[in-house]
Design a protein around this motif. Structure first.
Motif, PDB file in Angstrom:
ATOM      1  N   ARG A 163     -15.159  -0.522   5.281  1.00 20.60           N
ATOM      2  CA  ARG A 163     -14.583  -2.027   5.639  1.00 20.60           C
ATOM      3  C   ARG A 163     -13.415  -1.795   6.372  1.00 20.60           C
ATOM      4  O   ARG A 163     -12.701  -2.837   7.048  1.00 20.60           O
ATOM      5  N   LEU A 164     -12.490  -0.525   6.199  1.00 25.08           N
ATOM      6  CA  LEU A 164     -11.420  -0.455   6.870  1.00 25.08           C
ATOM      7  C   LEU A 164     -11.465   0.188   8.197  1.00 25.08           C
ATOM      8  O   LEU A 164     -10.294   0.539   8.932  1.00 25.08           O
ATOM      9  N   GLN A 165     -12.506   0.619   8.752  1.00 20.84           N
ATOM     10  CA  GLN A 165     -12.394   0.985   9.945  1.00 20.84           C
ATOM     11  C   GLN A 165     -12.330   0.071  11.177  1.00 20.84           C
ATOM     12  O   GLN A 165     -12.294  -1.142  10.800  1.00 20.84           O
TER      13      GLN A 165
ATOM     14  N   GLY B  56       0.816  -1.151  -0.149  1.00 17.04           N
ATOM     15  CA  GLY B  56       0.021  -0.255  -0.114  1.00 17.04           C
ATOM     16  C   GLY B  56       0.846   1.242   0.142  1.00 17.04           C
ATOM     17  O   GLY B  56       2.141   1.259  -0.479  1.00 17.04           O
ATOM     18  N   PRO B  57       0.041   2.387   0.331  1.00 16.43           N
ATOM     19  CA  PRO B  57       0.843   3.686   0.259  1.00 16.43           C
ATOM     20  C   PRO B  57       2.079   3.770   0.898  1.00 16.43           C
ATOM     21  O   PRO B  57       3.041   4.397   0.612  1.00 16.43           O
TER      22      PRO B  57
ATOM     23  N   PHE C 197      -4.687 -10.072  -7.239  1.00 16.64           N
ATOM     24  CA  PHE C 197      -4.793  -8.668  -6.572  1.00 16.64           C
ATOM     25  C   PHE C 197      -3.189  -8.633  -6.259  1.00 16.64           C
ATOM     26  O   PHE C 197      -2.435  -7.506  -6.620  1.00 16.64           O
ATOM     27  N   PHE C 198      -2.668  -9.544  -5.792  1.00 15.58           N
ATOM     28  CA  PHE C 198      -1.058  -9.711  -5.535  1.00 15.58           C
ATOM     29  C   PHE C 198      -0.244  -9.246  -6.708  1.00 15.58           C
ATOM     30  O   PHE C 198       0.489  -8.569  -6.593  1.00 15.58           O
ATOM     31  N   ASN C 199      -0.443  -9.903  -7.546  1.00 13.67           N
ATOM     32  CA  ASN C 199       0.176  -9.703  -8.878  1.00 13.67           C
ATOM     33  C   ASN C 199       0.169  -8.327  -9.321  1.00 13.67           C
ATOM     34  O   ASN C 199       1.192  -7.535  -9.534  1.00 13.67           O
ATOM     35  N   GLU C 200      -0.980  -7.674  -9.467  1.00 11.67           N
ATOM     36  CA  GLU C 200      -1.097  -6.494  -9.836  1.00 11.67           C
ATOM     37  C   GLU C 200      -0.659  -5.340  -9.121  1.00 11.67           C
ATOM     38  O   GLU C 200       0.062  -4.348  -9.393  1.00 11.67           O
ATOM     39  N   GLN C 201      -0.836  -5.660  -7.623  1.00 11.68           N
ATOM     40  CA  GLN C 201      -0.227  -4.650  -6.620  1.00 11.68           C
ATOM     41  C   GLN C 201       1.200  -4.734  -6.903  1.00 11.68           C
ATOM     42  O   GLN C 201       1.856  -3.538  -6.757  1.00 11.68           O
ATOM     43  N   TRP C 202       1.773  -6.000  -6.797  1.00 11.72           N
ATOM     44  CA  TRP C 202       3.233  -5.985  -6.829  1.00 11.72           C
ATOM     45  C   TRP C 202       3.868  -5.345  -8.045  1.00 11.72           C
ATOM     46  O   TRP C 202       4.939  -4.697  -8.061  1.00 11.72           O
TER      47      TRP C 202
ATOM     48  N   LEU D  22      -5.184  -3.447   1.331  1.00  7.85           N
ATOM     49  CA  LEU D  22      -6.507  -2.933   1.371  1.00  7.85           C
ATOM     50  C   LEU D  22      -6.986  -1.767   1.065  1.00  7.85           C
ATOM     51  O   LEU D  22      -8.255  -1.582   0.193  1.00  7.85           O
ATOM     52  N   GLU D  23      -6.332  -0.730   1.372  1.00  9.14           N
ATOM     53  CA  GLU D  23      -6.311   0.557   0.721  1.00  9.14           C
ATOM     54  C   GLU D  23      -6.509   0.542  -0.791  1.00  9.14           C
ATOM     55  O   GLU D  23      -7.452   1.261  -1.072  1.00  9.14           O
ATOM     56  N   PHE D  24      -5.706  -0.180  -1.421  1.00  4.78           N
ATOM     57  CA  PHE D  24      -5.757  -0.160  -2.871  1.00  4.78           C
ATOM     58  C   PHE D  24      -7.064  -0.973  -3.413  1.00  4.78           C
ATOM     59  O   PHE D  24      -7.273  -0.709  -4.455  1.00  4.78           O
ATOM     60  N   LEU D  25      -7.475  -1.653  -2.687  1.00  2.23           N
ATOM     61  CA  LEU D  25      -8.513  -2.517  -3.234  1.00  2.23           C
ATOM     62  C   LEU D  25      -9.873  -1.628  -3.011  1.00  2.23           C
ATOM     63  O   LEU D  25     -10.499  -1.595  -3.684  1.00  2.23           O
ATOM     64  N   VAL D  26      -9.820  -0.726  -2.075  1.00  4.98           N
ATOM     65  CA  VAL D  26     -10.776   0.281  -1.946  1.00  4.98           C
ATOM     66  C   VAL D  26     -10.634   1.352  -3.084  1.00  4.98           C
ATOM     67  O   VAL D  26     -11.593   1.353  -3.878  1.00  4.98           O
ATOM     68  N   ARG D  27      -9.400   1.952  -3.263  1.00  5.34           N
ATOM     69  CA  ARG D  27      -9.240   2.512  -4.324  1.00  5.34           C
ATOM     70  C   ARG D  27      -9.734   2.074  -5.573  1.00  5.34           C
ATOM     71  O   ARG D  27     -10.299   2.944  -6.462  1.00  5.34           O
ATOM     72  N   ASP D  28      -9.693   0.570  -6.033  1.00  4.90           N
ATOM     73  CA  ASP D  28     -10.126   0.120  -7.235  1.00  4.90           C
ATOM     74  C   ASP D  28     -11.364  -0.285  -7.355  1.00  4.90           C
ATOM     75  O   ASP D  28     -11.635  -0.825  -8.398  1.00  4.90           O
TER      76      ASP D  28
END
Length: 508
Positions: free
Chosen positions: A87-89, A26-27, A194-199, A74-80
């Motif tokens: 759900r991140l609370q 993430g960020p 998801f793993f592959n895309e983010q990495w 998870l933050e980038f899953l929200v972004r996407d």
């Protein structure tokens, strides 16, 4: 043309200050890359990114091919758009040590929700991309998905404790699993996507900042892994698929009983007869993730310590030759003459192991902390280096430099270090003395653990080999990446010609 002399930082992804209990893609990862770039660092070394098993060790993986779902942001899953922001609370904060149990409990349900939403609502273009990923990785992905689904079905039990028809992969049982559990299998595959895309996005960002990724491949795999379950024929197993002989290292100065790692050993002759197909696939996967791959326990490719499985220690093992030369020749045929590997050649290394590394033009490793005890350790000091070397102040298996100086270094080592470098008036002075020593060496690559850059002591140590608990949990806090540190690093890189600058005459 660019200078070959570079410097980098060793930091495992889990050590990033991300929400959810462990570091992820993430960020915080992008902030760290910015810090590296500001410090003129041109390499980021990570530990294996595979899903972890016993003890949360990245070297104790459930698959040699799959990615660790906990590293998905998870933050980038929200972004996407795959997860709603609410759900991140109440997720675990980004501060404090890694809590793998908590992260597993809170992140996995959210990753599965995101995967379900993805499977139901992805655009045609995204579905095509997902299908292409599944097709390209079918050789390991389909079996890993079945392994993951079954492992959760049987409450995390090792595959050899599953009902026999599943443990032995009965064809009708596997076909029924595939037919009746398609949705569950697709969720596992979507999380791997998801793993592959983010990495890949993070790696692209590194590339935009002239930073390469140095990854890591452990030579052995876990017995409780998708690899052994799927390919029992390539391991030394008996008719009940239990290990006959296991891995480790013999007794030495550090351990009277040696180390019994317990990984099943390879049937090297079978592998060679089949063109080292599994190893070629494994390296191909590694090179899809990293720019350069560190080969852990490189000496095991020349000869390995073979221990009868019923032995409780490593004492009664024996050295068995491995077909390393034939294997690396195969790698050259497949991946080209210049293999993008680093050989982890620490410890007691024979002339044969050295020659294997030299013949395939692989850089070896040197760790400064090992150089100050007696003359036998002088090979770890810069005056004995050759350029084709990766020098470290310390690795993930060492104490931090400050921790080593304060808690581990003997009076003799402290005297020798100050003789070799300069007097250390304050304990913290040893850190930059060692960083400058590594950077000024002729080694083409210098790697510094982030803990050293941050002047941290023993409490920030990543791993104590053979210690059963308390490893792999260190994380830094966001405020520790102070700009003054990157400026100091950058200045050292300029003075030691590791900043990528090439004099005009070199371009003539």
């Amino acid at each position: 043309m660019t200078s070959k002399r570079i410097s980098g930082v060793l930091l495992h992804v889990t050590s990033l200050p991300s929400i959810g209990g462990v570091g992820d893609f993430g960020p915080a990862a992008y902030t760290f890359v910015d810090f590296l770039a500001a410090g003129k660092q041109r390499m980021w070394q990570v530990l294996p990114l595979n899903p972890t098993g016993y003890g949360n060790s990245p070297y104790s993986a459930l698959s040699a091919f799959a990615g660790n779902p906990l590293l998905v942001s998870l933050e980038f899953l929200v972004r996407d758009g795959w997860l709603s922001a609410d759900r991140l609370q109440n997720l675990p904060p980004h501060e404090g040590p890694c809590n793998f149990i908590q992260a597993e409990a809170v992140k996995m349900p959210l990753l599965e929700q995101a995967a379900q939403h993805f499977l139901d609502h992805a655009s045609d273009e995204t579905r095509l991309k997902f299908q292409r990923f599944c097709n390209d990785n079918f050789a390991w992905l389909a079996d890993y998905a079945m392994f993951d689904v079954l492992r959760r079905r049987f409450d995390g039990a090792s595959w050899n404790d599953w009902p026999r028809e599943y443990a032995l992969r009965d064809a009708d049982t596997m076909a029924r699993l595939h037919r009746d559990n398609g949705r569950e299998l697709a969720i596992v595959q979507a999380i791997q996507f998801f793993f592959n895309e983010q990495w890949c996005a993070l790696r692209t960002y590194c590339g935009q900042h002239d930073i390469r990724i140095l990854g890591d491949v452990a030579i052995f795999v876990n017995y409780d892994s998708a690899d052994v379950w799927t390919h029992p024929e390539i391991f030394e197993l008996d008719e009940d698929r239990k290990p006959m002989r296991v891995s480790g290292v013999p007794p030495d100065y550090f351990s009277a009983n040696g180390q019994r790692w317990g990984n099943p050993l390879y049937k090297w002759q079978y592998m060679e007869d089949h063109g080292f197909e599994w190893w070629v696939s494994r390296i191909r996967r590694s090179l899809a993730l990293y720019d350069i791959t560190r080969l852990d326990h490189f000496r095991g490719f020349e000869a390995y310590w073979s221990i009868p499985a019923d032995e409780e220690t490593a004492i009664n093992g024996q050295w068995i030759k491995a077909p390393g030369r034939t294997l690396f020749q195969k790698f050259r045929e497949v991946f080209g003459q210049n293999l993008p590997f680093v050989a982890e050649d620490l410890g007691v290394i024979t002339q044969e192991v050295d020659q294997l590394r030299i013949d395939y033009d692989l850089p070896g490793m040197r760790v400064l902390q090992f150089g100050f005890s007696d003359r036998g350790g002088h090979l770890y000091l810069p005056h004995q280096f050759v350029p084709n070397t990766v020098v470290y102040t310390g690795t993930h298996d060492n104490n931090t430099t400050l921790g080593w100086w304060q808690d581990n270094a003997t009076p003799v080592e402290k005297h020798n270090l100050q003789t070799y470098l300069h007097p250390i008036e304050q304990d913290a002075d040893v850190v930059w003395a060692m960083i400058k020593c590594a950077s000024a060496s002729v080694a083409e690559t210098s790697i510094i653990p982030l803990q050293d850059v941050l002047h941290l002591g023993s409490g920030a140590r990543m791993n104590v080999p053979a210690a059963p608990d308390g490893n792999w949990s260190w994380r830094y806090t966001p405020d520790q990446l102070h700009p003054d540190l990157s400026e100091k690093l950058a200045a050292i890189m300029v003075m030691t010609d590791r900043d990528g600058y090439v004099p005009p005459a070199a371009n003539a």
